[in-house]
Scaffold this active site. Structure first.
Site: not given
Ligand code: APR
Length: 178
Positions: A9, A22, A30-32, A124
């Protein structure tokens, strides 16, 4: 219009990308983590300026906040906080639905014509992808059906579901066929 792609993304040249953040809203994994790395330090500083609604909480679950995208190709980042999945019986579906509603409303208010979503809460935070995708597609369709009656010809919004895995993409594609 709704599209589904598989990719990172942080590379998308859309008006806004949505971050699965979060409640502290200062980055994470992760994506964050990917978004903060790609946007650069200024994103962290912009998030720091977002007022806390209570100690340690800048963005309550289900709400959304907007910042510039800085080094990202996207002009804006809409930060939203999905629910941590327990068993689906603790308000998770409604909170996840609110993430999509509030992110779309905030992006629209900022004049965005294209918005990309990751699969919020499905990493996560453990939300089962099938259930989460159903909510995502339902809420985006509902929003676009309301927005699709453009006034004075202004084009409606394009929404992209940006899946990180081919499996997730296949689930969204199936839902969008129905
Ligand atoms: N582009 C698109 N999607 C992505 C990317 C990326 N670069 N990186 C990870 N993802 C996907 C993951 O594979 C998953 O399908 O984003 C989706 C959401 O996963 P997470 O990033 O783990 O987010 P979430 O499940 O909402 O958990 C949020 O995780 O990273 C921490 O700070 C964040 O505490 C918060 C928690």
């Amino acid at each position: 219009m709704i599209n589904v792609i598989q990719g990172d993304i942080t590379t998308l040249p859309v008006d806004a990308i949505v971050n699965a953040a979060n409640q502290v809203m200062l980055g994470g994994g992760g994506v964050d983590g990917a978004i903060h790395r790609a946007a650069g330090k200024e994103l962290f500083n912009a998030c720091l300026k977002v007022p806390e609604v209570r100690p340690g909480v800048r963005c309550p679950t289900g709400e959304a906040r907007i910042t510039p995208g800085f080094k990202l190709p996207a002009e804006f980042v809409v930060h939203t906080v999905g629910p941590v999945y327990r068993d689906g019986q603790h308000g998770e579906p409604e909170k996840l639905a609110n993430c999509y509603r509030n992110s779309l409303a905030l992006a629209a208010e900022s004049g965005c014509k294209s918005v990309a979503f990751p699969c919020i809460s499905t990493g996560v935070y453990g939300y089962p992808i099938e259930d989460a995708a159903k909510i995502a597609v339902r809420e985006v369709r509902e929003f676009l059906s309301r927005a699709e009656t453009p006034r004075r010809g202004d084009a409606a919004m394009e929404v992209v579901f940006c899946c990180f895995s081919s499996g997730d993409k296949a689930i969204y594609e199936q839902l969008l066929k129905d």
